[in-house]
Design an enzyme around this catalytic site. Sequence first.
Site, PDB file in Angstrom:
ATOM      1  N   SER A 182       6.703   5.778   2.505  1.00  0.00           N
ATOM      2  CA  SER A 182       8.125   4.576   2.130  1.00  0.00           C
ATOM      3  C   SER A 182       8.042   4.584   1.190  1.00  0.00           C
ATOM      4  CB  SER A 182       7.367   3.081   3.029  1.00  0.00           C
ATOM      5  OG  SER A 182       6.282   3.437   2.578  1.00  0.00           O
ATOM      6  N   HIS A 188       1.055  -0.947  -0.302  1.00  0.00           N
ATOM      7  CA  HIS A 188      -0.738   0.228  -0.544  1.00  0.00           C
ATOM      8  C   HIS A 188       1.230   1.082  -0.196  1.00  0.00           C
ATOM      9  CE1 HIS A 188      -2.280  -3.333   1.321  1.00  0.00           C
ATOM     10  NE2 HIS A 188      -2.985  -2.631   1.411  1.00  0.00           N
ATOM     11  N   ASP A 228       1.338  -2.144   5.342  1.00  0.00           N
ATOM     12  CA  ASP A 228       0.757  -1.470   6.169  1.00  0.00           C
ATOM     13  C   ASP A 228      -0.661  -0.294   4.677  1.00  0.00           C
ATOM     14  OD1 ASP A 228       0.891   0.886   6.629  1.00  0.00           O
ATOM     15  OD2 ASP A 228       1.518   2.665   5.545  1.00  0.00           O
TER      16      ASP A 228
END
Length: 279
Positions: free
Chosen positions: A98, A42, A162
């Site tokens: 991220s 994600h 995530d």
Amino acid sequence: MLSYQHGFHAGNFADVHKHLILTLLLQSLNRKSKPWSYLETHGGRARYELSSVQALKTGEFRDGIARLWQQPVPAAVQGYLEQVAAVNGDALSVYPGSPLLAARLGREADNIHVMELHPAEAEALKAVFRQDARVAVHHRDGYEGVLALLPPKPNRGVVLIDPSFEVKDEYRQLVRFIEKAYQRWSNGCFAIWYPLLPAGHWLQMKQALAASGIRNILCSELEVSPAGEERGMYGSGMLLINPPWQLDQTLAEVSPWLVEQLQVSAGSGTGRVEWLVPE
């Protein structure tokens, strides 16, 4: 669910907890010259403007990354803060998600695959990495997309899971995904983020993973306030399957400092680093 957008929460205390650990994982991989693979279920949009309407509406970054910005930090936190500083000028205006952290820490031979199902977020994600041949952005379901790529080449690396956890079944879906993914890539490192919420669905997820037969699962949890119905997310959790050597010690050392910096009020926070399942 396609309603969730991380822009409202970018740079909050949970992002700090999650991305500090992710940075430590990738730094550990970089200690060897062999290339690695990074896969994410994600991805979001990778780059978040903290002056956006979404970020300013909640202001969550003020109780997260803003508390650490240009402050003295332990050595273990320095690499993470350096990556945040690298995408900013003198003032804190951008938060790297991220995928951007992974790309910045990645080397020329490293391989990055990021999944994102939300159409607008996927388009923004593609725009960030349009000139970076190392990063493949996939507009598809994250669980299905990552499973299709396992085992990856290079055959060492990290999967970050995530999700938004907007749906209760997400916890069970995540466990099913991990069981399948681990069968395909038992030597991979799987990093699972989850919110600590009063409903406690994360506890059943942990119990299911502990009973799955998978070993070597480290747990790091950060609570910024006591659990209470009047507050939504009061903490952040990370489960790490096959973590690098001595990461447990590093997290145990830095956890009290992180609690002190991010807790809502003095004495309201707590942290723990423990083995959910030993090796």
